[in-house]
Design an enzyme around this catalytic site. Structure first.
Site, PDB file in Angstrom:
ATOM      1  N   CYS A  46     -19.409  -4.533  -0.713  1.00  0.00           N
ATOM      2  CA  CYS A  46     -18.533  -4.478  -1.898  1.00  0.00           C
ATOM      3  C   CYS A  46     -18.220  -3.038  -2.332  1.00  0.00           C
ATOM      4  CB  CYS A  46     -19.216  -5.227  -3.042  1.00  0.00           C
ATOM      5  SG  CYS A  46     -18.364  -5.021  -4.618  1.00  0.00           S
ATOM      6  N   ARG A 152     -17.288 -15.960 -12.377  1.00  0.00           N
ATOM      7  CA  ARG A 152     -17.811 -15.665 -11.040  1.00  0.00           C
ATOM      8  C   ARG A 152     -19.049 -14.769 -11.122  1.00  0.00           C
ATOM      9  NH1 ARG A 152     -13.338 -17.122  -7.642  1.00  0.00           N
ATOM     10  NH2 ARG A 152     -14.396 -16.398  -5.778  1.00  0.00           N
ATOM     11  N   SER A 154     -20.443 -11.766  -9.867  1.00  0.00           N
ATOM     12  CA  SER A 154     -20.054 -10.586  -9.102  1.00  0.00           C
ATOM     13  C   SER A 154     -21.148  -9.521  -9.071  1.00  0.00           C
ATOM     14  CB  SER A 154     -18.754 -10.004  -9.683  1.00  0.00           C
ATOM     15  OG  SER A 154     -18.953  -9.621 -11.019  1.00  0.00           O
ATOM     16  N   SER A 171     -18.571  -2.061 -12.684  1.00  0.00           N
ATOM     17  CA  SER A 171     -18.964  -0.844 -11.959  1.00  0.00           C
ATOM     18  C   SER A 171     -18.498   0.440 -12.640  1.00  0.00           C
ATOM     19  CB  SER A 171     -18.430  -0.894 -10.530  1.00  0.00           C
ATOM     20  OG  SER A 171     -17.018  -0.976 -10.529  1.00  0.00           O
TER      21      SER A 171
HETATM   22  N1  LIG Z   1     -14.913  -5.548 -12.111  1.00  0.00           N
HETATM   23  C1  LIG Z   1     -15.945  -5.662 -11.208  1.00  0.00           C
HETATM   24  C2  LIG Z   1     -15.473  -6.303  -9.912  1.00  0.00           C
HETATM   25  C3  LIG Z   1     -16.576  -6.504  -8.946  1.00  0.00           C
HETATM   26  C4  LIG Z   1     -16.167  -7.451  -7.799  1.00  0.00           C
HETATM   27  O1  LIG Z   1     -15.007  -7.846  -7.657  1.00  0.00           O
HETATM   28  N2  LIG Z   1     -17.168  -7.797  -6.957  1.00  0.00           N
HETATM   29  C5  LIG Z   1     -16.926  -8.766  -5.890  1.00  0.00           C
HETATM   30  C6  LIG Z   1     -17.358  -8.249  -4.545  1.00  0.00           C
HETATM   31  S1  LIG Z   1     -16.381  -6.913  -3.946  1.00  0.00           S
HETATM   32  C7  LIG Z   1     -17.798 -10.000  -6.108  1.00  0.00           C
HETATM   33  O2  LIG Z   1     -18.957  -9.875  -6.416  1.00  0.00           O
HETATM   34  N3  LIG Z   1     -17.239 -11.188  -5.924  1.00  0.00           N
HETATM   35  C8  LIG Z   1     -17.963 -12.424  -6.056  1.00  0.00           C
HETATM   36  C9  LIG Z   1     -17.073 -13.622  -5.930  1.00  0.00           C
HETATM   37  O3  LIG Z   1     -15.877 -13.470  -5.736  1.00  0.00           O
HETATM   38  O4  LIG Z   1     -17.584 -14.729  -6.014  1.00  0.00           O
HETATM   39  C10 LIG Z   1     -16.559  -4.293 -10.976  1.00  0.00           C
HETATM   40  O5  LIG Z   1     -15.830  -3.331 -10.649  1.00  0.00           O
HETATM   41  O6  LIG Z   1     -17.746  -4.159 -11.152  1.00  0.00           O
END
Ligand SMILES: N[C@@H](CCC(=O)N[C@@H](CS)C(=O)NCC(=O)O)C(=O)O
Length: 367
Positions: A46, A152, A154, A171
């Site tokens: 990620c 979700r 994440s 993040s």
């Molecule tokens: N806004 C978040 C976005 C994080 C994000 O999109 N993480 C993705 C992986 S790249 C995730 O964990 N996705 C889980 C899912 O789609 O179920 C950040 O920047 O921390």
């Protein structure tokens, strides 16, 4: 992001919202700075989690804030930890002390029979277990924090071991928390003095981050997750327009440094070759995870294929290699196996057979 669509009706990608947005500071009523109190949960595939790992390493926080790595494979129930019997157990030495780097046998050693969607072969370190509660899923942390959580699950997650709650799952906030002076007293001199967000450069950094975030960091996802040709074509053209802008910016910067230090003085030039100002900042940290994934994943998997970075953007390429080869915090948090496998075997709407392309070779070219 397996299975389900993250798009609106026009087929345009919309990102994931983050709802835990607390900070850590001496003034905070609950979340006070302390050594060993906070824990970072990441996935190496990620890019958003990658920023937090780089910052943690740069700021000398690897022995202050621990870290667990989720298995690279994201399934319909979200991220999972590696369990005993499910690949390898946690190697505390590797995962806690260093920037998050792992030693692995490499993707090229995976035989064709491993071309299944859940990574049946265990030739690399898939991730770690959950060392505090024995949780099996990232979702367990979310439900522990908020039993009625319904969004979700994440990464990254910054977790408080004392109150057993998520402090923050955004993040861009987490890297600011790690960069703040909150943990200074627990850190050695040198990393403590590194400030990724110096006041004098803040307006420039914010300006740079805003167009990079909108058009490059999420631009690759907007192209890759588009569910109509129209949305894809619009996004891919926009992405490359902004890569062109970045290339111009870096070309001009390099020329200025050459004029200042002389063409042959490569070492001096490279020591100042960053995207904003002449020093390493948050802007480099936020750009790098996207650019390092570009040739190995986004070019083919997200169909961002007007050009590769190595083939079409010499100054971005030089910047990328400079970051990777000269800064261990960048190199040791970059795991090309997790990156390639994570996208190509989890996002089966995009790659239904889950076959992982082996190239390009090498993953990154020497400087
Ligand atoms: N806004 C978040 C976005 C994080 C994000 O999109 N993480 C993705 C992986 S790249 C995730 O964990 N996705 C889980 C899912 O789609 O179920 C950040 O920047 O921390």
């Amino acid at each position: 992001m397996p299975g389900k669509s993250l798009c609106n009706k026009k087929g345009e990608f919309k990102g994931l919202p983050s709802i835990f947005r607390e900070t850590i500071s001496l003034e905070h009523p609950i979340y006070k700075p302390a050594k060993g109190r906070y824990w970072l949960y990441v996935a190496l595939t990620c890019p958003w989690a990658h920023r937090t790992l780089i910052t943690r390493a740069l700021k000398g926080l690897t022995s202050v804030i621990g870290c667990s790595v989720l298995h690279w494979h994201l399934d319909d129930r979200g991220w999972r930890f590696v369990e005993a019997g499910d690949g390898k157990k946690t190697d505390e030495r590797n995962w806690f002390d260093v920037a998050g780097g792992i030693t692995s046998t490499g993707l090229n050693n995976i035989t064709p029979a491993a071309g299944v969607s859940n990574g049946a072969h265990r030739l690399l370190t898939d991730g770690t277990d959950e060392p505090h509660y024995g949780y099996k899923r990232l979702s367990d942390l979310y439900f522990k924090s908020k039993p009625d959580y319904d969004a979700r699950f994440s990464v990254p997650v910054l977790w408080d071991l004392k109150t057993r709650t998520i402090v923050n799952n955004e993040s861009s906030d987490i890297i600011r928390i790690l960069n703040s002076s909150a943990f200074d007293e627990f850190v050695e001199d040198e990393p403590r003095h590194l400030n990724l967000l110096p006041q004098s450069l803040q307006p420039q950094i914010e300006e740079f981050n805003s167009w990079v975030y909108e058009n490059i960091n999420t631009g690759v996802y907007k192209a890759g997750f588009a569910e109509s040709a129209e949305a894809y074509e619009k996004e891919v053209a926009n992405l490359f327009h902004y890569l062109d802008k970045l290339e111009t910016l870096l070309r001009e910067k390099y020329a200025r440094l050459e004029a200042e230090y002389g063409q042959s003085n490569k070492d001096k030039i490279l020591a100042r070759y960053f995207v904003v100002g002449d020093r390493l900042t948050e802007a480099d940290v936020r750009l790098y995870p996207t650019i390092v994934r570009f040739d190995v994943v986004y070019h083919q998997h997200f169909k961002c294929n007007f050009a590769t970075i190595r083939g079409g953007y010499p100054h971005i390429h030089k910047w990328l290699r400079n970051m990777y080869w000269r800064h261990t915090a960048f190199q040791r948090t970059t795991d090309f196996n997790h990156i390639k496998l994570g996208y190509t075997r989890s996002q089966l709407r995009i790659n239904p057979l889950g076959i992982t392309p082996l190239g390009p070779k090498p993953d990154i070219i020497p400087l």
